[in-house]
Each structure stands twice: as C-alpha cells, then as structure tokens.
Scaffold this motif. Structure first.
Motif, short mmCIF file in Angstrom:
data_model
loop_
_atom_site.label_atom_id
_atom_site.label_comp_id
_atom_site.label_asym_id
_atom_site.label_seq_id
_atom_site.Cartn_x
_atom_site.Cartn_y
_atom_site.Cartn_z
N UNK A 229 0.82 -1.21 0.00
CA UNK A 229 0.00 0.00 0.00
C UNK A 229 0.85 1.25 0.00
N UNK A 230 0.41 2.27 0.74
CA UNK A 230 1.09 3.55 0.77
C UNK A 230 1.57 3.85 2.18
N UNK A 231 2.66 4.60 2.27
CA UNK A 231 3.26 4.90 3.56
C UNK A 231 2.56 6.08 4.21
N UNK A 232 2.72 6.24 5.53
CA UNK A 232 2.18 7.44 6.19
C UNK A 232 2.71 8.73 5.59
N UNK A 233 3.98 8.76 5.17
CA UNK A 233 4.52 9.96 4.54
C UNK A 233 3.85 10.24 3.20
N UNK A 234 3.58 9.19 2.43
CA UNK A 234 2.86 9.34 1.16
C UNK A 234 1.52 10.01 1.41
N UNK A 235 0.78 9.52 2.40
CA UNK A 235 -0.54 10.06 2.70
C UNK A 235 -0.44 11.49 3.21
N UNK A 236 0.47 11.72 4.14
CA UNK A 236 0.62 13.06 4.73
C UNK A 236 0.93 14.10 3.67
N UNK A 237 1.96 13.85 2.85
CA UNK A 237 2.39 14.87 1.91
C UNK A 237 1.42 15.03 0.74
N UNK A 238 0.72 13.98 0.34
CA UNK A 238 -0.29 14.16 -0.69
C UNK A 238 -1.41 15.07 -0.21
N UNK A 239 -1.88 14.84 1.02
CA UNK A 239 -2.95 15.68 1.55
C UNK A 239 -2.46 17.10 1.82
N UNK A 240 -1.28 17.22 2.41
CA UNK A 240 -0.72 18.56 2.70
C UNK A 240 -0.49 19.35 1.42
N UNK A 241 0.15 18.71 0.44
CA UNK A 241 0.62 19.46 -0.71
C UNK A 241 -0.49 19.83 -1.68
N UNK A 265 -10.89 13.61 -0.36
CA UNK A 265 -9.57 13.38 -0.96
C UNK A 265 -8.66 12.64 0.00
N UNK A 266 -8.65 13.05 1.27
CA UNK A 266 -7.81 12.39 2.27
C UNK A 266 -8.16 10.92 2.40
N UNK A 267 -9.45 10.62 2.40
CA UNK A 267 -9.88 9.22 2.50
C UNK A 267 -9.43 8.42 1.28
N UNK A 268 -9.52 9.02 0.09
CA UNK A 268 -9.12 8.30 -1.12
C UNK A 268 -7.62 8.03 -1.13
N UNK A 283 -2.35 4.42 11.32
CA UNK A 283 -1.64 5.69 11.27
C UNK A 283 -1.90 6.44 9.97
N UNK A 284 -2.35 5.72 8.93
CA UNK A 284 -2.63 6.37 7.66
C UNK A 284 -3.74 7.41 7.80
N UNK A 285 -4.76 7.10 8.60
CA UNK A 285 -5.85 8.04 8.80
C UNK A 285 -5.34 9.28 9.53
N UNK A 286 -4.54 9.08 10.56
CA UNK A 286 -3.96 10.20 11.30
C UNK A 286 -3.06 11.03 10.38
N UNK A 287 -2.31 10.37 9.51
CA UNK A 287 -1.44 11.09 8.58
C UNK A 287 -2.26 11.94 7.62
N UNK A 288 -3.39 11.41 7.16
CA UNK A 288 -4.26 12.16 6.26
C UNK A 288 -4.82 13.40 6.96
N UNK A 289 -5.22 13.23 8.22
CA UNK A 289 -5.77 14.35 9.00
C UNK A 289 -4.72 15.42 9.23
#
Length: 309
Positions: A229-241, A265-268, A283-289
């Motif tokens: 799948x995707x890493x927490x950093x992948x999720x965090x920076x996609x949502x942030x950026x 978008x964060x959920x996707x 942690x992926x949900x927390x990273x998205x938030x």
C-alpha cells in the motif's frame, strides 16, 4: 572525470541523467548499469538524500565503481530539492539538458534518443515518455488538474495542451536554460505535487508539455513504497501538498473551494491500494488528517531558486 561518449549529442549539447536516491541503492545498482545508456548520456548524476551510514557508503561505492557523479546532501531535503541539486551539478559539468529519472524506473537508449530529438525541436518543452508498469500496463501518460475542485484525471494526446495539464516527475527531459527560467522544483513540497506545481509554472512561462508515445520508461511503483500500500509519509504529503498548491498558486481565487473536498480526498489517498491497509496501519488516517491541516493552515515559506543553491 571525462564525459563518456555520446552518440546523439556533441560537446555543446551534453545530457546528464539525474537520479535522486533515498535508501534505494539496490535500485540504482539494478536500473542504472545499462551500458547502452552511457552512449547517449554524458553524465549520470546521483543525488543522495542520506538515510543511514551504510546506505551512504553503498551509494559512494556504486558511484566510484560506475563513474557516476555523486552529490551528497547534508540531510534528506526531499525529491524536488534533490533534483534541483542534481541539475545544479549538471550545469557545473557544462551540460545543457537533464533527464530526470526515478530510481525505481528504467529507460532504454532509443527512448532517450527520441526524447532528445523532441527537446532539440522545441527547447522550451518539458518532454516525457509514456510510462508503463513492469507488466506493460499503463502507469502514467499525462494528467489534468481541475483548478476549481483540486481533482485530477488522466489526459490523452501526444501534446498535453491546456494550462491545467501536468506531467509526472518520474521521468522527463528538459533544457537547463528553460529549467532555470521556470525556477525548477519548489523545495517546499518535499515530495508529491511538486510535479503538478512545476507543470503549472511551465505553462505560465510559455513552455509546452509534450508526451511521446513512441518513447517508454518502465516504472515499478512498488520499489519505493510501503509494502503493498502507501506509507504514512505518502498520505501526509499528498494531503498537505494538495492544499499547499492551492494556496500558493490560486490564493483566494480557487484555493478555498478545495477545502470541502479535502476529507473525501484524504480518505481516497489513505485507502489507495486497499482499504484493508487501514486496519493494518491506522496511522494512515492520522497522517491524512495531519496533512490536511498542515496544508490548509501551515505557513507559506518563500520558494528558493535552484540557480542560487
């Protein structure tokens, strides 16, 4: 160090291959050793975003063994900053063009020649190949950003027309002169969405995005990702950026319109690959938030020009 032979360019038109490494020395060893590439590329520039002492030592050994040019950064400054540093080194080596390539991607010499010919025909173009997966399935062939909603979709056509189209940073060829005019990657993104930002500014500078169907790069996206799948950093920076881009490029014009769709978008992003990943890695949900909040309310820092790095 002398430049290897280059059967597609003379000394006044020298090409450098720029690869940014982060804990991926095994991929460098597997993907950059094609002797055919050295006939069309003047220099291989490896930019090392350091991870561990052993990894840095391994990259040093690979560069020494294959006569690659090594740029060692003092800390992990992200993908965009790494490419900027590689272009700066290529400029010092009197190169006029750079081919940026992910460490988990490969490209054959004939495709490089095709990209070079297109760049020579239009020096202001950002030229890219069709990118496929190892099984031959399509991975990327251009995309379109809807500036009203912050959503993206695939593009079609050899030339990516319209100022809302963008190219992936996984593989592209540009002239250093046009790169300098546009300003290179924006270091603030660290990773993800910096290619959308670059494409947007490329259009603003009057350049074109050109996709060549008869040039192909092979990208294995699992090579630097988080298991299946995707890493927490992948999720965090996609949502942030995503929201960082809206604030930088659109400010009050469209930026706030992206907010209502941010939760969706964060959920996707967090569930890409499989929703079962959330059970294994909550942690992926927390990273998205966190990423969404950082993109919406974090500080905006001035963009640094790579020519002065």
């Amino acid at each position: 160090m002398t430049s290897p032979g280059n059967d597609s360019a003379d000394e006044a038109d020298r090409l450098a291959l720029v690869v940014v490494n982060f804990a991926s020395s095994s991929l460098l060893a597997a993907n950059l050793v094609d002797p055919g590439l050295r006939s069309v590329i003047g220099f291989v520039v490896v930019v090392d975003n350091p991870s561990t002492v052993d990894e840095s030592r391994r990259v040093q050994e690979l560069c020494a063994a294959h006569e690659w040019v090594l740029v060692e950064l003092p800390r992990n400054e992200g993908f965009g900053a790494g490419v900027n540093a590689g272009v700066a080194r290529a400029r010092e080596l009197a190169c006029t063009r750079v081919l940026a390539l992910n460490p988990d991607a490969t490209i054959d010499p004939d495709s490089v020649r095709t990209l070079l010919a297109a760049s020579r025909a239009d020096p202001r173009a950002l030229v890219a190949p069709r990118i496929v997966r190892p099984d031959g399935g399509g991975w990327f062939s251009g995309a379109v950003l809807d500036p009203r909603t912050g959503t993206t979709r695939r593009a079609s056509g050899i030339e990516l027309e319209g100022d809302s189209t963008w190219q992936t940073g996984a593989c592209f060829l540009v002239t250093i002169a046009m790169w300098d005019e546009v300003g290179g990657f924006d270091d603030d993104y660290f990773m993800y969405w910096e290619d959308i930002d670059l494409s947007w500014r490329w259009h603003e500078a009057g350049g074109r995005l050109v996709l060549l169907e008869d040039a192909t790069a092979v990208h294995d996206p699992g090579g630097t990702q988080f298991g299946a799948g995707k890493s927490p950093l992948y999720v965090y920076f996609n949502c942030r950026n995503r929201l960082l881009f809206a604030r930088k490029r659109f400010a009050s014009r469209f930026g706030r319109r992206w907010w209502p769709a941010s939760v969706r978008y964060a959920w996707s992003v967090a569930t890409r690959g499989s929703r079962r990943m959330l059970a294994k890695h909550p942690l992926l949900v927390w990273s998205a938030f966190r990423g969404t909040l950082a993109g919406a309310f974090g500080s905006l820092t001035p963009r640094r020009a790579p020519a002065r790095r």
